[in-house]
Design an enzyme around this catalytic site. Structure first.
Site, PDB file in Angstrom:
ATOM      1  N   SER A 190       0.822  -1.209   0.000  1.00  0.00           N
ATOM      2  CA  SER A 190       0.000   0.000   0.000  1.00  0.00           C
ATOM      3  C   SER A 190       0.856   1.258   0.000  1.00  0.00           C
ATOM      4  O   SER A 190       2.070   1.216   0.237  1.00  0.00           O
ATOM      5  CB  SER A 190      -0.940   0.003   1.205  1.00  0.00           C
ATOM      6  N   ILE A 191       0.180   2.378  -0.295  1.00  0.00           N
ATOM      7  CA  ILE A 191       0.848   3.677  -0.374  1.00  0.00           C
ATOM      8  C   ILE A 191       0.444   4.536   0.817  1.00  0.00           C
ATOM      9  O   ILE A 191      -0.734   4.629   1.154  1.00  0.00           O
ATOM     10  CB  ILE A 191       0.471   4.410  -1.680  1.00  0.00           C
ATOM     11  N   ALA A 192       1.424   5.159   1.460  1.00  0.00           N
ATOM     12  CA  ALA A 192       1.182   6.160   2.507  1.00  0.00           C
ATOM     13  C   ALA A 192       2.394   7.077   2.504  1.00  0.00           C
ATOM     14  O   ALA A 192       3.525   6.622   2.309  1.00  0.00           O
ATOM     15  CB  ALA A 192       0.996   5.504   3.870  1.00  0.00           C
ATOM     16  N   ARG A 193       2.170   8.353   2.702  1.00  0.00           N
ATOM     17  CA  ARG A 193       3.264   9.318   2.568  1.00  0.00           C
ATOM     18  C   ARG A 193       4.295   9.166   3.685  1.00  0.00           C
ATOM     19  O   ARG A 193       3.991   8.642   4.761  1.00  0.00           O
ATOM     20  CB  ARG A 193       2.712  10.737   2.522  1.00  0.00           C
ATOM     21  N   HIS A 211      -4.605   0.118   5.567  1.00  0.00           N
ATOM     22  CA  HIS A 211      -4.252  -1.264   5.877  1.00  0.00           C
ATOM     23  C   HIS A 211      -2.887  -1.363   6.550  1.00  0.00           C
ATOM     24  O   HIS A 211      -2.626  -2.322   7.285  1.00  0.00           O
ATOM     25  CB  HIS A 211      -4.294  -2.099   4.594  1.00  0.00           C
ATOM     26  N   GLU A 254      -2.393  -8.026  -2.286  1.00  0.00           N
ATOM     27  CA  GLU A 254      -2.351  -7.354  -3.583  1.00  0.00           C
ATOM     28  C   GLU A 254      -1.478  -8.085  -4.599  1.00  0.00           C
ATOM     29  O   GLU A 254      -1.758  -8.063  -5.805  1.00  0.00           O
ATOM     30  CB  GLU A 254      -1.834  -5.916  -3.414  1.00  0.00           C
ATOM     31  N   GLU A 303      -1.415  18.065  -0.107  1.00  0.00           N
ATOM     32  CA  GLU A 303      -2.113  16.837  -0.470  1.00  0.00           C
ATOM     33  C   GLU A 303      -3.031  17.023  -1.678  1.00  0.00           C
ATOM     34  O   GLU A 303      -3.047  18.060  -2.325  1.00  0.00           O
ATOM     35  CB  GLU A 303      -2.912  16.319   0.745  1.00  0.00           C
ATOM     36  N   LYS A 412     -14.548   1.265   3.704  1.00  0.00           N
ATOM     37  CA  LYS A 412     -13.270   1.935   3.466  1.00  0.00           C
ATOM     38  C   LYS A 412     -13.250   2.610   2.102  1.00  0.00           C
ATOM     39  O   LYS A 412     -12.580   3.619   1.895  1.00  0.00           O
ATOM     40  CB  LYS A 412     -12.122   0.919   3.559  1.00  0.00           C
TER      41      LYS A 412
END
Length: 523
Positions: A190-193, A211, A254, A303, A412
């Site tokens: 997953s992507i998160a900054r 997640h 994924e 953002e 979600k």
């Protein structure tokens, strides 16, 4: 051609692509080569400064829909760390190929419409998952270089400072975190900054219902919330970065879904300091441990909504880096979010739409298509309603709107969305001009809006973060019904006052004689 037939043809295209040399969805370097082949890449060899200059160039590229910039000469570059690719998911000027970069993330042709990209992703859910396969070091370009321990210094490599007002240098804007549950039953990509905190630390945004947070809490339950193994991978297979943006159900890995999409297994290899498997063709991989208990200010950051609120930071947990693997002449892809349209809209908005459409199918709702218009900064979710099926339900605007809100706002999928807009089947929801026309003319403000005060708010929405709502993180979400009340019972006979509203004979006559009227040829 029906959507099912078109999707089948897209999957056949993927199979043909898999038999050819370039596989832009599978290999990041092939993605860059494909952009070059398309004339959609500008290599910038002049030295550029990662402090604001790269950010400004990339924003201009998004806004003018120009070819993606590849910065080959970044000030502060050392030991192959690193070149920078900007706007990997930006749009093109040509309307016929405007979503080409997103299409190439999936090995699809340049002229694939966003609606067909959504349907392609949904169709892949019905295919047999294909798990990744492990390769040896000599088959894994990511193992070409390695630095560890005291050699690591994130403050000395050219991590970009993207916007005026950002809280620091953001190394993580288009990379992919990989975490596993302690029992290894779920691997999440997953992507998160992530913002550079020190020479070997990153401060991250790790919030529910991400997640990353869900997996991290599983470690906290067994008393290891301060030593959670992770990897952060850059320049991964483009299909992987796209899928890692999807709000797919909790517990689904994924990596297997990506194999189904591409029709082949991803090559992976074990990280240097933990058991996590990473894409073997990654450009750069950071690895170490996440500590949920070591909090420090993270942000602010510009953002997807187009603002930087100076001094507005969040307490973020710490990722400690103890190993960096990277390819020769490595490339760091970046996203520079802001006013539409960039990756936070083309990926997040589109992929939320795909998952929302899946929910509609599972609940047998009369929804034809779902999309988050880029102009809404990923805050609207527009649903195109099949009016004949709606009429057969013998429902009311209030009853139907409340049903939609209860289903979607409690998932979600719609967590980041604050308004769901219902429109009739005469509206092309992929054309914002039509959406805003329906919005402004087919609902009475207040009367046709249904409020949901107890669902979760999205903390990054500016009207939440800059108001008292930030204390409760509840409400602020509506379903707006832009379907005339009469249309819930019967069709309404009206003509749209635009060119398409004329009959075919008149339209063909006008188009045939267009140049003889003295106008330039229409595309």
């Amino acid at each position: 051609m029906s959507s099912k037939v078109f999707v089948r043809e897209l999957h056949n295209t993927v199979k043909r692509t898999n038999s050819q040399q370039l596989k832009p969805g599978l290999r990041f370097r092939d993605f860059i080569s494909q952009l070059q082949k398309d004339g959609d890449l500008i290599e910038i060899n002049k030295e550029v400064d990662p402090h604001l200059e790269i950010g400004a160039i990339t924003r201009k590229v998004y806004e003018e829909r120009l070819p993606a910039p590849l910065f080959n000469n970044v000030k502060g570059q050392q030991k192959n760390l690193f070149r920078i690719l900007g706007a990997p998911g930006g749009l093109r000027q040509n309307k016929a190929t405007d979503h080409a970069r997103i299409a190439h993330h999936l090995n699809l042709p340049s002229n694939t419409h966003v609606k067909d990209i959504i349907n392609f992703l949904l169709d892949a859910k019905n295919k047999t998952p294909i798990p990744p396969h492990q390769v040896t070091k000599d088959q894994a370009p990511i193992k070409e270089n390695l630095i560890q321990g005291d050699e690591i210094d994130l403050t000395k490599i050219p991590v970009p400072f993207l916007h005026h007002g950002d809280g620091g240098k953001y190394i993580q804007t288009y990379g992919m975190f990989i975490l596993e549950t302690p029992d290894k039953s779920w691997t999440n990509w997953s992507i998160a900054r992530g913002m550079v905190k020190s020479k070997n630390e990153i401060s991250g945004l790790v919030i529910n219902p991400q997640h990353i947070r869900v997996v991290a809490e599983e470690w906290a339950k067994i008393g290891k919330g301060d030593q959670i193994p992770f990897t952060l991978c850059f320049g991964v297979p483009p299909a992987a970065i796209l899928v890692s943006s999807m709000p797919i159900p909790e517990g689904i890995s994924e990596q297997d879904y990506i194999g189904a999409i591409l029709g082949e297994s991803l090559p992976v290899i074990k990280a240097e300091t933990n058991d996590i498997l990473v894409p073997a063709t990654s450009e750069i991989v950071l690895e170490g441990t996440l500590n949920l208990n070591d909090l420090s200010p993270e942000g602010p950051f510009g953002e997807m909504h187009g603002y930087v609120f100076k001094g507005h930071s969040h307490p973020g947990p710490t990722y400690k880096i103890n190993s960096i693997s990277y390819r020769n002449n490595s490339i760091m892809p970046i996203s520079n979010p802001g006013l539409a349209t960039d990756e936070t809209h083309t990926l997040i908005g589109t992929l939320v739409a795909a998952e929302a459409k899946q929910i509609a199918i599972e609940n047998d709702l009369p929804i034809i298509d779902v999309f988050s218009p880029y102009e809404s900064q990923a805050l609207w979710l527009v649903m195109k309603i099949d009016l004949k099926k709606l009429q057969s339900l013998n429902t009311t605007p209030e009853e139907f709107s409340n049903k939609i809100g209860e289903i979607f706002f409690n998932t979600k999928v719609a967590f980041i969305m604050h308004e769901i807009i219902l429109v009739g089947d005469d509206i092309d929801i992929f054309d914002f001009k039509q959406v805003i026309w329906a919005y402004t003319t087919r609902h009475t403000p207040g009367d046709d809006q249904y409020y949901f005060p107890n669902v979760k708010s999205f903390a990054l929405a500016p009207f939440v973060s800059q108001s008292e709502r930030i204390k409760t993180l509840k409400g602020g979400k509506f379903v707006t019904n832009c379907i005339f009340p009469k249309q819930y019972k019967q069709d309404i006979d009206f003509t749209t006052c635009n060119f398409d509203g004329y009959d075919e004979e008149i339209k063909n006559k006008v188009l045939t004689n267009w140049e003889s009227y003295g106008y330039e040829k229409l595309e």
